[in-house]
Design a protein around this motif. Structure first.
Motif, PDB file in Angstrom:
ATOM      1  N   SER A 143       0.855  -1.186   0.000  1.00 32.22           N
ATOM      2  CA  SER A 143       0.000   0.000   0.000  1.00 32.22           C
ATOM      3  C   SER A 143       0.890   1.235   0.000  1.00 32.22           C
ATOM      4  O   SER A 143       1.971   1.227   0.598  1.00 32.22           O
ATOM      5  CB  SER A 143      -0.918   0.024   1.226  1.00 32.22           C
ATOM      6  OG  SER A 143      -1.761  -1.107   1.263  1.00 32.22           O
ATOM      7  N   ASP A 144       0.410   2.300  -0.629  1.00 28.66           N
ATOM      8  CA  ASP A 144       1.157   3.558  -0.632  1.00 28.66           C
ATOM      9  C   ASP A 144       0.797   4.408   0.581  1.00 28.66           C
ATOM     10  O   ASP A 144       1.663   5.068   1.173  1.00 28.66           O
ATOM     11  CB  ASP A 144       0.858   4.347  -1.909  1.00 28.66           C
ATOM     12  CG  ASP A 144       1.325   3.625  -3.159  1.00 28.66           C
ATOM     13  OD1 ASP A 144       2.520   3.279  -3.225  1.00 28.66           O
ATOM     14  OD2 ASP A 144       0.496   3.404  -4.060  1.00 28.66           O
ATOM     15  N   ILE A 145      -0.490   4.397   0.944  1.00 30.61           N
ATOM     16  CA  ILE A 145      -1.009   5.241   2.017  1.00 30.61           C
ATOM     17  C   ILE A 145      -2.071   4.454   2.776  1.00 30.61           C
ATOM     18  O   ILE A 145      -2.791   3.635   2.193  1.00 30.61           O
ATOM     19  CB  ILE A 145      -1.604   6.544   1.446  1.00 30.61           C
ATOM     20  CG1 ILE A 145      -0.496   7.415   0.820  1.00 30.61           C
ATOM     21  CG2 ILE A 145      -2.345   7.346   2.520  1.00 30.61           C
ATOM     22  CD1 ILE A 145      -1.012   8.599   0.019  1.00 30.61           C
ATOM     23  N   PHE A 146      -2.166   4.685   4.069  1.00 21.83           N
ATOM     24  CA  PHE A 146      -3.206   4.072   4.908  1.00 21.83           C
ATOM     25  C   PHE A 146      -4.015   5.189   5.550  1.00 21.83           C
ATOM     26  O   PHE A 146      -3.456   6.082   6.184  1.00 21.83           O
ATOM     27  CB  PHE A 146      -2.567   3.178   5.978  1.00 21.83           C
ATOM     28  CG  PHE A 146      -3.512   2.697   7.044  1.00 21.83           C
ATOM     29  CD1 PHE A 146      -4.759   2.179   6.716  1.00 21.83           C
ATOM     30  CD2 PHE A 146      -3.141   2.736   8.389  1.00 21.83           C
ATOM     31  CE1 PHE A 146      -5.633   1.729   7.698  1.00 21.83           C
ATOM     32  CE2 PHE A 146      -3.997   2.281   9.376  1.00 21.83           C
ATOM     33  CZ  PHE A 146      -5.246   1.773   9.043  1.00 21.83           C
ATOM     34  N   ARG A 278       2.102   7.025   5.856  1.00 27.15           N
ATOM     35  CA  ARG A 278       2.913   6.415   4.817  1.00 27.15           C
ATOM     36  C   ARG A 278       4.233   5.986   5.452  1.00 27.15           C
ATOM     37  O   ARG A 278       4.654   6.531   6.481  1.00 27.15           O
ATOM     38  CB  ARG A 278       3.169   7.365   3.648  1.00 27.15           C
ATOM     39  CG  ARG A 278       4.090   8.540   3.935  1.00 27.15           C
ATOM     40  CD  ARG A 278       4.455   9.259   2.647  1.00 27.15           C
ATOM     41  NE  ARG A 278       5.286  10.437   2.890  1.00 27.15           N
ATOM     42  CZ  ARG A 278       5.828  11.182   1.917  1.00 27.15           C
ATOM     43  NH1 ARG A 278       5.617  10.867   0.657  1.00 27.15           N
ATOM     44  NH2 ARG A 278       6.560  12.232   2.219  1.00 27.15           N
ATOM     45  N   SER A 279       4.871   5.002   4.848  1.00 25.17           N
ATOM     46  CA  SER A 279       6.118   4.478   5.387  1.00 25.17           C
ATOM     47  C   SER A 279       7.267   5.420   5.064  1.00 25.17           C
ATOM     48  O   SER A 279       7.339   6.002   3.980  1.00 25.17           O
ATOM     49  CB  SER A 279       6.403   3.091   4.808  1.00 25.17           C
ATOM     50  OG  SER A 279       7.674   2.631   5.223  1.00 25.17           O
ATOM     51  N   ARG A 280       8.175   5.555   6.023  1.00 23.63           N
ATOM     52  CA  ARG A 280       9.380   6.350   5.801  1.00 23.63           C
ATOM     53  C   ARG A 280      10.497   5.488   5.203  1.00 23.63           C
ATOM     54  O   ARG A 280      11.576   6.010   4.872  1.00 23.63           O
ATOM     55  CB  ARG A 280       9.879   6.946   7.125  1.00 23.63           C
ATOM     56  CG  ARG A 280       8.922   7.930   7.795  1.00 23.63           C
ATOM     57  CD  ARG A 280       9.543   8.476   9.070  1.00 23.63           C
ATOM     58  NE  ARG A 280       8.652   9.331   9.824  1.00 23.63           N
ATOM     59  CZ  ARG A 280       8.529  10.652   9.639  1.00 23.63           C
ATOM     60  NH1 ARG A 280       9.254  11.246   8.708  1.00 23.63           N
ATOM     61  NH2 ARG A 280       7.699  11.361  10.380  1.00 23.63           N
ATOM     62  N   ASN A 281      10.251   4.181   5.094  1.00 23.16           N
ATOM     63  CA  ASN A 281      11.345   3.265   4.771  1.00 23.16           C
ATOM     64  C   ASN A 281      11.211   2.576   3.417  1.00 23.16           C
ATOM     65  O   ASN A 281      11.886   1.582   3.167  1.00 23.16           O
ATOM     66  CB  ASN A 281      11.467   2.205   5.878  1.00 23.16           C
ATOM     67  CG  ASN A 281      11.696   2.836   7.241  1.00 23.16           C
ATOM     68  OD1 ASN A 281      12.515   3.734   7.378  1.00 23.16           O
ATOM     69  ND2 ASN A 281      10.967   2.370   8.242  1.00 23.16           N
ATOM     70  N   VAL A 282      10.326   3.068   2.575  1.00 22.78           N
ATOM     71  CA  VAL A 282      10.220   2.513   1.225  1.00 22.78           C
ATOM     72  C   VAL A 282      10.536   3.625   0.228  1.00 22.78           C
ATOM     73  O   VAL A 282      10.322   4.814   0.523  1.00 22.78           O
ATOM     74  CB  VAL A 282       8.808   1.943   0.943  1.00 22.78           C
ATOM     75  CG1 VAL A 282       8.502   0.798   1.877  1.00 22.78           C
ATOM     76  CG2 VAL A 282       7.752   3.030   1.062  1.00 22.78           C
ATOM     77  N   PRO A 283      11.068   3.279  -0.936  1.00 22.88           N
ATOM     78  CA  PRO A 283      11.356   4.303  -1.945  1.00 22.88           C
ATOM     79  C   PRO A 283      10.089   5.090  -2.290  1.00 22.88           C
ATOM     80  O   PRO A 283       9.027   4.507  -2.522  1.00 22.88           O
ATOM     81  CB  PRO A 283      11.851   3.489  -3.135  1.00 22.88           C
ATOM     82  CG  PRO A 283      12.359   2.214  -2.542  1.00 22.88           C
ATOM     83  CD  PRO A 283      11.459   1.930  -1.377  1.00 22.88           C
ATOM     84  N   VAL A 284      10.191   6.404  -2.287  1.00 23.22           N
ATOM     85  CA  VAL A 284       9.033   7.260  -2.528  1.00 23.22           C
ATOM     86  C   VAL A 284       8.864   7.503  -4.024  1.00 23.22           C
ATOM     87  O   VAL A 284       9.750   8.057  -4.675  1.00 23.22           O
ATOM     88  CB  VAL A 284       9.173   8.609  -1.793  1.00 23.22           C
ATOM     89  CG1 VAL A 284       7.956   9.487  -2.081  1.00 23.22           C
ATOM     90  CG2 VAL A 284       9.310   8.370  -0.300  1.00 23.22           C
ATOM     91  N   ARG A 285       7.741   7.085  -4.549  1.00 21.31           N
ATOM     92  CA  ARG A 285       7.437   7.372  -5.949  1.00 21.31           C
ATOM     93  C   ARG A 285       7.019   8.835  -6.076  1.00 21.31           C
ATOM     94  O   ARG A 285       6.377   9.398  -5.183  1.00 21.31           O
ATOM     95  CB  ARG A 285       6.309   6.471  -6.443  1.00 21.31           C
ATOM     96  CG  ARG A 285       6.691   4.997  -6.524  1.00 21.31           C
ATOM     97  CD  ARG A 285       5.641   4.218  -7.290  1.00 21.31           C
ATOM     98  NE  ARG A 285       4.361   4.202  -6.599  1.00 21.31           N
ATOM     99  CZ  ARG A 285       3.185   4.331  -7.184  1.00 21.31           C
ATOM    100  NH1 ARG A 285       3.110   4.548  -8.486  1.00 21.31           N
ATOM    101  NH2 ARG A 285       2.069   4.286  -6.489  1.00 21.31           N
ATOM    102  N   PRO A 286       7.326   9.484  -7.192  1.00 21.37           N
ATOM    103  CA  PRO A 286       6.955  10.892  -7.370  1.00 21.37           C
ATOM    104  C   PRO A 286       5.459  11.135  -7.167  1.00 21.37           C
ATOM    105  O   PRO A 286       5.068  12.131  -6.565  1.00 21.37           O
ATOM    106  CB  PRO A 286       7.384  11.192  -8.812  1.00 21.37           C
ATOM    107  CG  PRO A 286       8.517  10.246  -9.053  1.00 21.37           C
ATOM    108  CD  PRO A 286       8.151   8.987  -8.316  1.00 21.37           C
TER     109      PRO A 286
END
Length: 303
Positions: A143-146, A278-286
């Motif tokens: 998931s990108d956002i919760f 959102r997670s701080r530990n996954v690569p952030v997509r634009p």
């Protein structure tokens, strides 16, 4: 059972210490402990001998470790292969959400987000999950956002170093009854029971409602006649006049009056924050970064 819990269990078994394993898994010790207990509950046996220092697996735990390692290795292999075949499009966004918020709030939020991202395609995941499962989905990039609720009295323990949070809306939680079902709260009626439609289990909403009940003078008079875990079910039961119910206003497609319900005893109303993580530990997509900036701009009361 969440796949990540197997990795948590293997980390504890390897490190022999919850604190060290929590650091390795980039989570809190208390959260890790809850997940291991969930694994043991699922397995139906105690898998770790916590009386030993360092912690060692039990006989059942030794058997479980071998199976867990095989499952983890195979799952990672399969996930990698599938990932190559099903890469999300640049404009695809996956938002996990509590079921109640998915009904009307998420379509409204998507409409707002698409004003500046007209090609945005939102996939809403509103399955019945535990908080840890939702957070694991963020950590794993599933998931990108919760999006969920928060309340000061029952605020969940979420590691701020692992997850970023923003408050995006305020919703109400009020006590309702069917319009044609009168309810008397006066002292002269204190011996009369009040039919009550209640949240079941130990969900977030059930704990918020327990807090609301504790603030009333008639809590002991509430007589549960119907219990359910989903607000939608309580909404329908209240409509049918089965009893009074605390309901979030996000459950109503238009207005309570049109749904045949009325707010009663307004002193029992509560406020709920709608927040996003959102997670701080996954690569952030634009795309995710742009959407997150929109959510930050939505913060109520100029926060």
């Amino acid at each position: 059972m969440d796949f990540n819990w197997l990795e948590d269990f293997l980390a504890v078994a390897e490190k022999g210490h919850f604190a060290h394993a929590a650091e390795d898994r980039n989570t809190t010790q208390s959260a890790l402990s809850r997940r291991i207990k969930a694994v043991e509950h699922w397995a139906g046996a105690e898998l770790l001998d916590r009386s030993s220092h360092p912690i060692v697996p039990t006989e059942a735990g030794i058997e479980f470790i071998a199976a867990a390692k095989e499952i983890v290795a195979r799952t990672l292999e399969i996930r990698g292969a599938i990932g190559e075949l099903t890469r999300r499009g640049e404009q695809d966004l996956t938002i996990a959400s509590l079921h109640t918020l998915a009904l009307y709030f998420m379509p409204e939020l998507t409409e707002l987000l698409r004003r500046s991202e007209p090609k945005l395609a939102v996939n809403v995941v509103a399955e019945t999950r535990t908080l840890d499962e939702y957070l694991s989905a963020l950590s794993g990039g599933v998931s990108d956002i919760f999006v969920c609720y928060d309340h000061p009295a029952v605020s969940p323990e979420i590691d701020a170093s692992e997850f970023e949070r923003v408050d995006i809306a305020e919703h109400g939680l009020a006590l309702y009854s069917a319009i044609d079902k009168a309810v008397e709260f006066g002292d002269e009626n204190r011996q009369n029971s009040i039919p009550y439609v209640a949240f079941s289990g130990t969900s977030f909403m059930s704990r918020v409602v327990e807090h609301s009940v504790s603030k009333t003078s008639f809590g002991e008079r509430l007589q549960p006649v119907y219990r359910a875990s989903l607000a939608e079910s309580l909404f329908a039961a209240c409509q049918r006049g089965l009893g009074v119910a605390w309901l979030p206003d996000a459950i109503f497609p238009s207005s309570a009056k049109k749904a045949g319900l009325q707010v009663i005893f307004p002193e029992a109303a509560q406020s709920l924050r709608v927040c996003a993580y959102r997670s701080r530990n996954v690569p952030v997509r634009p795309l995710v970064d742009r959407i997150w900036r929109q959510l930050v701009a939505m913060q109520p009361n100029g926060k």
